[in-house]
Write a protein that holds these residues in place. Structure first.
Motif, PDB file in Angstrom:
ATOM      1  N   MET A   5     -12.086  58.994  30.971  1.00  0.00           N
ATOM      2  CA  MET A   5     -11.721  60.054  31.904  1.00  0.00           C
ATOM      3  C   MET A   5     -10.460  60.766  31.412  1.00  0.00           C
ATOM      4  O   MET A   5      -9.405  60.158  31.271  1.00  0.00           O
ATOM      5  CB  MET A   5     -11.488  59.471  33.300  1.00  0.00           C
ATOM      6  CG  MET A   5     -11.329  60.497  34.395  1.00  0.00           C
ATOM      7  SD  MET A   5     -11.230  59.710  36.028  1.00  0.00           S
ATOM      8  CE  MET A   5     -12.819  58.867  36.106  1.00  0.00           C
ATOM      9  N   ASP A   6     -10.603  62.056  31.137  1.00  0.00           N
ATOM     10  CA  ASP A   6      -9.480  62.852  30.650  1.00  0.00           C
ATOM     11  C   ASP A   6      -9.182  64.014  31.594  1.00  0.00           C
ATOM     12  O   ASP A   6      -9.991  64.342  32.470  1.00  0.00           O
ATOM     13  CB  ASP A   6      -9.796  63.404  29.255  1.00  0.00           C
ATOM     14  CG  ASP A   6      -9.922  62.308  28.213  1.00  0.00           C
ATOM     15  OD1 ASP A   6      -8.967  61.526  28.084  1.00  0.00           O
ATOM     16  OD2 ASP A   6     -10.971  62.247  27.537  1.00  0.00           O
ATOM     17  N   GLY A   7      -8.036  64.645  31.363  1.00  0.00           N
ATOM     18  CA  GLY A   7      -7.678  65.799  32.172  1.00  0.00           C
ATOM     19  C   GLY A   7      -6.184  66.047  32.144  1.00  0.00           C
ATOM     20  O   GLY A   7      -5.404  65.175  31.750  1.00  0.00           O
ATOM     21  N   SER A  11      -4.594  66.622  37.821  1.00  0.00           N
ATOM     22  CA  SER A  11      -6.030  66.869  38.024  1.00  0.00           C
ATOM     23  C   SER A  11      -6.665  65.805  38.905  1.00  0.00           C
ATOM     24  O   SER A  11      -7.809  65.946  39.333  1.00  0.00           O
ATOM     25  CB  SER A  11      -6.756  66.938  36.675  1.00  0.00           C
ATOM     26  OG  SER A  11      -6.598  65.734  35.949  1.00  0.00           O
ATOM     27  N   LYS A  13      -6.987  62.517  37.956  1.00  0.00           N
ATOM     28  CA  LYS A  13      -7.691  61.501  37.182  1.00  0.00           C
ATOM     29  C   LYS A  13      -7.157  60.087  37.405  1.00  0.00           C
ATOM     30  O   LYS A  13      -7.932  59.128  37.428  1.00  0.00           O
ATOM     31  CB  LYS A  13      -7.684  61.842  35.697  1.00  0.00           C
ATOM     32  CG  LYS A  13      -6.316  61.913  35.055  1.00  0.00           C
ATOM     33  CD  LYS A  13      -6.422  62.388  33.616  1.00  0.00           C
ATOM     34  CE  LYS A  13      -5.061  62.347  32.928  1.00  0.00           C
ATOM     35  NZ  LYS A  13      -4.062  63.248  33.590  1.00  0.00           N
ATOM     36  N   SER A  14      -5.839  59.930  37.583  1.00  0.00           N
ATOM     37  CA  SER A  14      -5.279  58.590  37.779  1.00  0.00           C
ATOM     38  C   SER A  14      -5.764  57.976  39.089  1.00  0.00           C
ATOM     39  O   SER A  14      -6.229  56.829  39.119  1.00  0.00           O
ATOM     40  CB  SER A  14      -3.748  58.648  37.773  1.00  0.00           C
ATOM     41  OG  SER A  14      -3.263  59.084  36.518  1.00  0.00           O
ATOM     42  N   ALA A  17      -9.527  57.366  38.874  1.00  0.00           N
ATOM     43  CA  ALA A  17      -9.849  56.249  37.987  1.00  0.00           C
ATOM     44  C   ALA A  17      -9.577  54.907  38.670  1.00  0.00           C
ATOM     45  O   ALA A  17     -10.375  53.974  38.556  1.00  0.00           O
ATOM     46  CB  ALA A  17      -9.035  56.352  36.697  1.00  0.00           C
ATOM     47  N   GLU A 124      -8.331  56.048  31.325  1.00  0.00           N
ATOM     48  CA  GLU A 124      -7.867  57.371  31.771  1.00  0.00           C
ATOM     49  C   GLU A 124      -6.702  57.854  30.918  1.00  0.00           C
ATOM     50  O   GLU A 124      -5.788  57.089  30.605  1.00  0.00           O
ATOM     51  CB  GLU A 124      -7.464  57.273  33.245  1.00  0.00           C
ATOM     52  CG  GLU A 124      -6.758  58.485  33.795  1.00  0.00           C
ATOM     53  CD  GLU A 124      -5.258  58.274  33.898  1.00  0.00           C
ATOM     54  OE1 GLU A 124      -4.515  59.167  33.396  1.00  0.00           O
ATOM     55  OE2 GLU A 124      -4.822  57.261  34.469  1.00  0.00           O
ATOM     56  N   LEU A 142     -11.634  65.872  34.177  1.00  0.00           N
ATOM     57  CA  LEU A 142     -11.215  66.392  35.476  1.00  0.00           C
ATOM     58  C   LEU A 142     -10.194  67.499  35.290  1.00  0.00           C
ATOM     59  O   LEU A 142      -9.297  67.411  34.446  1.00  0.00           O
ATOM     60  CB  LEU A 142     -10.595  65.271  36.331  1.00  0.00           C
ATOM     61  CG  LEU A 142     -11.573  64.435  37.167  1.00  0.00           C
ATOM     62  CD1 LEU A 142     -12.633  63.786  36.288  1.00  0.00           C
ATOM     63  CD2 LEU A 142     -10.817  63.381  37.965  1.00  0.00           C
ATOM     64  N   THR A 199     -11.688  69.743  40.394  1.00  0.00           N
ATOM     65  CA  THR A 199     -11.360  69.023  41.633  1.00  0.00           C
ATOM     66  C   THR A 199     -10.485  69.821  42.597  1.00  0.00           C
ATOM     67  O   THR A 199      -9.994  69.258  43.572  1.00  0.00           O
ATOM     68  CB  THR A 199     -10.630  67.710  41.298  1.00  0.00           C
ATOM     69  OG1 THR A 199      -9.309  68.017  40.764  1.00  0.00           O
ATOM     70  CG2 THR A 199     -11.405  66.902  40.263  1.00  0.00           C
TER      71      THR A 199
END
Length: 224
Positions: A5-7, A11, A13-14, A17, A124, A142, A199
């Protein structure tokens, strides 16, 4: 199984995740915390953040590990709990020196892959799907409009007496975006096979549910 999971910053993501890892029973790997941890260590030891050799030597002598549960993840540096310390402004403002050093990133990638070999994981970060885990079973990228990302970050600060304004947060995110997307080594970018999720108008629960739907669909299609 590895889910990458990147971004960019803010965004979601943390948070996503962590929640996804808890729902699936996977381990959560916060790679950004690892770079922050080494930054904290370098600042504590007075290491020159522009000296790649010194940073590599420091990392080779430093033990970084995670503990606790996914919803209460703790990070330790040489046995010291630095979970809160790595979020200090001094670390945030200097972590780019660590993340922009190719030789340090190479060592981090090796360590991250070692963590992932221990079981199912949600990884992540900013180069999970492109560099660290290019063969991850599923990848997600994300994103969100910068105004929304700044609003989230500003709300997370929860500092009523702080001199930091919403405009300051937007400026900081703009700077971080530029650093992340333009660095020569492992820049932030969406891999061709990653699923893109904006998101901006989605709650954390909605994002997690959407990802779970994608995973269920992939299982039925036997994509992995």
């Amino acid at each position: 199984m590895i889910i990458a999971m990147d971004g960019p910053a803010g965004s979601g993501k943390s948070t996503v995740a962590r929640m996804l890892a808890k729902r699936l029973g996977f381990k959560y790997l916060d790679t950004g915390a690892m770079y922050r941890a080494l930054t904290w260590k370098a600042l504590q030891d007075g290491v020159d953040l522009k000296d790649a050799n010194a940073l590599c030597q420091l990392m080779d002598q430093t033990i970084i590990r995670f503990g606790g549960r996914n919803d209460d993840l703790q990070i330790f540096v040489d046995g010291v709990n630095v979970t809160e310390k790595i979020r200090l402004p001094s670390v945030t403002n200097n972590v780019h020196y660590i993340s922009n050093t190719p030789s340090v990133r190479q060592r981090m990638v090796k360590l991250q892959r070692t963590f992932a070999s221990e079981g199912n994981i949600i990884a992540e970060g900013r180069d999970m799907g492109t560099v660290v885990f290019p063969h991850a079973e599923k990848k997600f990228f994300l994103d969100a409009e910068i105004e929304e990302r700044a609003r989230r970050r500003y709300g997370e600060m929860n500092l009523p007496d702080s001199d930091v304004s919403y405009a300051d947060v937007i400026k900081d995110i703009e700077i971080r975006d530029k650093r992340d997307t333009t660095r020569k080594n492992s820049p932030l970018m969406k891999s061709d096979d990653a699923i893109y999720l904006n998101t901006t108008k989605m709650s954390v629960e909605e994002v997690v549910s959407r990802i779970c739907e994608e995973l269920e669909s992939a299982v039925k299609k036997q994509d992995f």
